[in-house]
Design an enzyme around this catalytic site. Structure first.
Site, mmCIF file in Angstrom:
data_model
loop_
_atom_site.group_PDB
_atom_site.id
_atom_site.type_symbol
_atom_site.label_atom_id
_atom_site.label_comp_id
_atom_site.label_asym_id
_atom_site.label_seq_id
_atom_site.Cartn_x
_atom_site.Cartn_y
_atom_site.Cartn_z
ATOM 1 N N GLU A 5 0.686 -1.356 -0.048
ATOM 2 C CA GLU A 5 -0.104 -0.017 -0.023
ATOM 3 C C GLU A 5 0.782 1.182 -0.052
ATOM 4 O O GLU A 5 0.401 2.221 0.230
ATOM 5 C CB GLU A 5 -0.927 0.140 1.306
ATOM 6 C CG GLU A 5 -1.774 -1.202 1.456
ATOM 7 C CD GLU A 5 -2.781 -1.245 0.441
ATOM 8 O OE1 GLU A 5 -2.846 -0.325 -0.561
ATOM 9 O OE2 GLU A 5 -3.703 -2.274 0.469
ATOM 10 N N HIS A 62 -2.591 2.767 8.338
ATOM 11 C CA HIS A 62 -3.674 1.918 7.726
ATOM 12 C C HIS A 62 -3.960 0.777 8.499
ATOM 13 O O HIS A 62 -2.981 0.228 8.982
ATOM 14 C CB HIS A 62 -3.580 1.328 6.235
ATOM 15 C CG HIS A 62 -4.410 0.297 5.698
ATOM 16 N ND1 HIS A 62 -5.743 0.313 5.807
ATOM 17 C CD2 HIS A 62 -3.994 -0.908 5.282
ATOM 18 C CE1 HIS A 62 -6.255 -0.776 5.042
ATOM 19 N NE2 HIS A 62 -5.287 -1.571 5.033
ATOM 20 N N HIS A 64 -7.200 -2.651 9.905
ATOM 21 C CA HIS A 64 -8.244 -3.290 9.643
ATOM 22 C C HIS A 64 -9.137 -3.137 10.909
ATOM 23 O O HIS A 64 -9.532 -4.280 11.447
ATOM 24 C CB HIS A 64 -7.991 -4.684 9.331
ATOM 25 C CG HIS A 64 -7.051 -4.847 7.962
ATOM 26 N ND1 HIS A 64 -6.516 -6.020 7.532
ATOM 27 C CD2 HIS A 64 -6.934 -3.901 7.012
ATOM 28 C CE1 HIS A 64 -5.893 -5.954 6.297
ATOM 29 N NE2 HIS A 64 -6.160 -4.376 6.040
ATOM 30 N N GLU A 122 -17.612 12.545 22.359
ATOM 31 C CA GLU A 122 -16.088 12.773 21.822
ATOM 32 C C GLU A 122 -15.837 12.854 20.090
ATOM 33 O O GLU A 122 -15.127 13.669 19.814
ATOM 34 C CB GLU A 122 -15.169 11.616 22.345
ATOM 35 C CG GLU A 122 -14.857 11.595 23.637
ATOM 36 C CD GLU A 122 -13.868 12.872 23.785
ATOM 37 O OE1 GLU A 122 -14.216 13.868 24.483
ATOM 38 O OE2 GLU A 122 -12.781 12.942 23.345
ATOM 39 N N HIS A 144 -12.645 -3.321 3.880
ATOM 40 C CA HIS A 144 -11.168 -3.505 4.085
ATOM 41 C C HIS A 144 -10.918 -3.011 5.377
ATOM 42 O O HIS A 144 -9.997 -3.333 6.069
ATOM 43 C CB HIS A 144 -10.711 -2.949 2.850
ATOM 44 C CG HIS A 144 -9.081 -3.202 2.801
ATOM 45 N ND1 HIS A 144 -8.321 -3.748 1.715
ATOM 46 C CD2 HIS A 144 -8.189 -2.853 3.763
ATOM 47 C CE1 HIS A 144 -7.071 -3.786 2.123
ATOM 48 N NE2 HIS A 144 -7.020 -3.463 3.347
HETATM 49 O O1 2HA Z 1 -1.158 -6.330 3.316
HETATM 50 O O2 2HA Z 1 -3.401 -4.314 4.785
HETATM 51 O O3 2HA Z 1 -4.300 -3.439 2.522
HETATM 52 C C1 2HA Z 1 -1.451 -5.471 4.164
HETATM 53 C C2 2HA Z 1 -2.873 -4.825 3.820
HETATM 54 C C3 2HA Z 1 -3.157 -4.484 2.251
HETATM 55 ZN ZN ZN Z 2 -5.368 -3.606 4.384
#
Ligand code: 2HA
Ligand code: ZN
Length: 263
Positions: free
Chosen positions: A109, A132, A134, A162, A203
């Site tokens: 990414e 980033h 999940h 908040e 995602h």
């Molecule tokens: O592989 O989160 O979006 C890592 C990730 C891909």
């Molecule tokens: Zn990811």
């Protein structure tokens, strides 16, 4: 090495919160040259990596970036294997100056990360960080809610007092798009003109800001609101935060929130 410990500390926290299973998630953080010097010689190029978008505006900047396929749970034990420090050396190349010691390379990414940095730096010269992850309940919401930025923003703001204080600009939502490429990077960075947080349907989330604490706190707050939403949205609601309550919070805390959603 202080900066390495700070970064691996946050990566470990993200893992223990359950938001970075297996090799899920990635981080990139702009380093000062002095910070790089505390770790390695910033002028020794170990390898180079090529990118297919214009990086002119970030030439000369150093980034510490998680490696592709690496596991957040392993970062504290082996930072030099799982992390790398790159310097942007021209329009389309980055040089590795430290890390990925077993042959790794920047996260898949990284095009999105670098494009987000380019855009956020235009909005805020003190910007430094993209994470980033999940986040579970954020992903849940993308299964049961319309993929509309204003819808998500209003629900998340109304779940807890908040929220509007921590993300007054709201959150943006992208539909499902194939991850790992330049296209999703372009779409994400485009939304970063107006938002620090962009949700990828089914995602996860990209959050940006100045410091590790600020961005981790942003993720925590959005995820907490999403968790509350997922726990209550299909129950009989007796009372909730109203538009008027939100406006009252904004006035009390002098917050310039995104207009056109609750007013
Ligand atoms: O592989 O989160 O979006 C890592 C990730 C891909
Ligand atoms: Zn990811």
């Amino acid at each position: 090495m202080k900066v390495i410990n700070e970064v691996t500390g946050i990566l470990n926290l993200l893992y223990t919160h359950g938001w970075d299973e297996r090799n899920g998630g990635n981080l990139s953080y702009i380093l000062e040259e002095e910070e790089v010097k505390s770790v390695c010689d910033p002028n020794v190029v170990l390898r180079t990596f090529e990118y297919d978008f214009d990086m002119t505006s970030i030439i000369g900047k150093f980034f510490i970036i998680t490696g592709t396929g690496t596991y957040f749970k392993n970062m504290v034990a082996a930072p030099e294997v799982n992390l790398g420090i790159i310097k942007i050396i021209d329009k389309s190349h980055a040089a590795l100056v430290w890390g990925y010691s077993e042959g790794g390379r920047p996260t898949s990414e990284s095009p999105t990360h670098l494009q987000c940095h380019i855009e956020r730096l235009k909005q805020d010269p003190n910007h430094r960080l993209v994470i980033h992850c999940h986040a579970t309940n954020v992903i849940c919401m993308t299964h049961v809610c319309p993929l509309d930025s204003n819808f998500f923003t209003e629900k998340l703001w109304k779940m807890q007092t908040e929220s509007i204080v921590v993300f007054p600009e709201g959150v943006a939502v992208l539909p499902w798009i194939l991850c790992g490429g330049t296209q999703i990077g372009i779409e994400t960075a485009n939304l970063m003109k107006e938002y620090r947080s962009v949700i990828w349907a089914q995602h996860g989330i990209f959050c940006t800001g100045k410091t590790l604490d600020e961005v981790f706190g942003l993720i925590e707050t959005i995820e907490k609101a999403a968790e509350i939403y997922m726990k209550v949205y299909d129950k009989k609601i007796y009372q909730s935060i109203t538009n008027e309550n939100l406006i009252e919070i904004a006035q009390a805390f002098k917050i310039d929130y995104r207009h056109g959603i609750i007013d």
